[in-house]
Write an enzyme that holds these catalytic residues in place. Structure first.
Site, PDB file in Angstrom:
ATOM      1  N   GLY A  50       0.779  -1.238   0.000  1.00  0.00           N
ATOM      2  CA  GLY A  50       0.000   0.000   0.000  1.00  0.00           C
ATOM      3  C   GLY A  50       0.806   1.280   0.000  1.00  0.00           C
ATOM      4  N   ASP A 106       1.280   3.771   4.543  1.00  0.00           N
ATOM      5  CA  ASP A 106       0.109   4.377   3.908  1.00  0.00           C
ATOM      6  C   ASP A 106      -0.903   4.834   4.945  1.00  0.00           C
ATOM      7  OD1 ASP A 106      -0.412   1.746   4.634  1.00  0.00           O
ATOM      8  OD2 ASP A 106      -1.246   1.127   2.716  1.00  0.00           O
ATOM      9  N   ASP A 109      -3.949   2.127  11.070  1.00  0.00           N
ATOM     10  CA  ASP A 109      -5.322   1.765  11.439  1.00  0.00           C
ATOM     11  C   ASP A 109      -5.322   1.261  12.876  1.00  0.00           C
ATOM     12  OD1 ASP A 109      -7.994   1.120  11.356  1.00  0.00           O
ATOM     13  OD2 ASP A 109      -7.752  -0.653  10.101  1.00  0.00           O
ATOM     14  N   PHE A 158     -13.741   2.791   5.492  1.00  0.00           N
ATOM     15  CA  PHE A 158     -12.872   2.051   4.589  1.00  0.00           C
ATOM     16  C   PHE A 158     -12.576   2.887   3.358  1.00  0.00           C
ATOM     17  CE2 PHE A 158     -11.095  -1.028   1.800  1.00  0.00           C
ATOM     18  CZ  PHE A 158     -10.282  -1.731   2.671  1.00  0.00           C
TER      19      PHE A 158
HETATM   20  P1  IMP Z   1      -3.116  -1.996  11.060  1.00  0.00           P
HETATM   21  O1  IMP Z   1      -2.176  -3.039  11.555  1.00  0.00           O
HETATM   22  O2  IMP Z   1      -4.535  -2.242  11.452  1.00  0.00           O
HETATM   23  O3  IMP Z   1      -2.678  -0.571  11.413  1.00  0.00           O
HETATM   24  O4  IMP Z   1      -3.110  -2.189   9.487  1.00  0.00           O
HETATM   25  C1  IMP Z   1      -2.686  -1.235   8.635  1.00  0.00           C
HETATM   26  C2  IMP Z   1      -2.747  -1.750   7.216  1.00  0.00           C
HETATM   27  O5  IMP Z   1      -4.071  -2.198   6.874  1.00  0.00           O
HETATM   28  C3  IMP Z   1      -2.429  -0.596   6.288  1.00  0.00           C
HETATM   29  O6  IMP Z   1      -1.057  -0.542   6.006  1.00  0.00           O
HETATM   30  C4  IMP Z   1      -3.293  -0.907   5.087  1.00  0.00           C
HETATM   31  O7  IMP Z   1      -2.577  -1.710   4.189  1.00  0.00           O
HETATM   32  C5  IMP Z   1      -4.468  -1.664   5.638  1.00  0.00           C
HETATM   33  N1  IMP Z   1      -5.642  -0.767   5.852  1.00  0.00           N
HETATM   34  C6  IMP Z   1      -6.095  -0.266   7.015  1.00  0.00           C
HETATM   35  N2  IMP Z   1      -7.183   0.515   6.837  1.00  0.00           N
HETATM   36  C7  IMP Z   1      -7.417   0.515   5.502  1.00  0.00           C
HETATM   37  C8  IMP Z   1      -8.419   1.151   4.663  1.00  0.00           C
HETATM   38  O8  IMP Z   1      -9.306   1.913   5.097  1.00  0.00           O
HETATM   39  N3  IMP Z   1      -8.324   0.894   3.332  1.00  0.00           N
HETATM   40  C9  IMP Z   1      -7.367   0.093   2.795  1.00  0.00           C
HETATM   41  N4  IMP Z   1      -6.418  -0.517   3.532  1.00  0.00           N
HETATM   42  C10 IMP Z   1      -6.438  -0.315   4.873  1.00  0.00           C
HETATM   43 MG    MG Z   2       0.101  -1.207   4.373  1.00  0.00          MG
END
Ligand code: IMP
Ligand code: MG
Length: 185
Positions: A50, A106, A109, A158
């Site tokens: 991403g 990117d 989350d 999302f």
């Molecule tokens: P985390 O471990 O939950 O912080 O995951 C983060 C990863 O999940 C990011 O690097 C993205 O690749 C993916 N991600 C999280 N939220 C979104 C979204 O709203 N759209 C697309 N990809 C997302």
């Molecule tokens: Mg990512």
């Protein structure tokens, strides 16, 4: 020719191409200011896939010598949510010991992936590790990840585009938008 195919799937645009370009340029300037005098070399590192588009633009906004490298991770467990149980699929190509690492992400989350990645990188004894994330979702349960550079705060929805995908699509949208909810299964 079918025009606006991807665009038709977007409920609303959150950050336009122009907004993204302007903010990434500012982030590059901030990084230049902070890293102009460091010794040991800078490595701009992105977690595939991403962040690849963001990193490509950020790199061109930093007028300093730097290396670009990539790693890939997969998180096991529930596919819709990251579990924090991160497995390294592809390691960096060059050693990072003694270097100043900037992880280009990117979107932050849950923060679980990034906090595991940072732990992993620290084991290699870099001179420093900082995070530049284009987006940070506003959610109260987010893991505590120190991000020195944040492009935009964004709502807990999302979103796709500019590298972000849904089922591997929409990464090539030039802007970031909210996907129509009826398209999410
Ligand atoms: P985390 O471990 O939950 O912080 O995951 C983060 C990863 O999940 C990011 O690097 C993205 O690749 C993916 N991600 C999280 N939220 C979104 C979204 O709203 N759209 C697309 N990809 C997302
Ligand atoms: Mg990512």
């Amino acid at each position: 020719m079918r025009e606006m195919q991807l665009h038709n799937d977007i409920a609303r645009v959150l950050f336009s191409e122009e907004q993204l370009a302007r903010r990434v340029a500012e982030m590059g300037k901030d990084i230049m200011r902070d890293y102009a005098h460091v010794e040991g070399g800078i490595v701009l590192l992105s977690v595939l896939r991403g962040a690849a588009l963001f990193m490509a633009d950020l790199a061109r906004a930093i007028d300093l010598p730097l290396e670009m490298d990539y790693l890939a991770v997969s998180s096991y467990g529930n596919a819709a949510k990251s579990s924090g149980d991160v497995h390294l699929q592809k390691d960096v190509s060059s050693p990072i010991a003694g270097k100043h690492v900037i992880v280009a992400e990117d979107i932050l989350d849950s923060g679980l992936t990034l906090s595991r990645v940072i732990d992993l990188l620290r084991e290699r004894k870099p001179a420093s590790v900082e995070v530049a994330t284009l987006l940070r979702k506003q959610r109260p349960d987010q893991a505590d990840v120190a991000c020195k550079y944040v492009g935009f705060e964004c709502p807990d929805e999302f979103i796709v585009g500019y590298g972000l995908d849904y089922a591997q699509r929409y990464r090539n949208l030039p802007y970031i938008g909210v996907l129509k909810p009826e398209l999410i299964s």
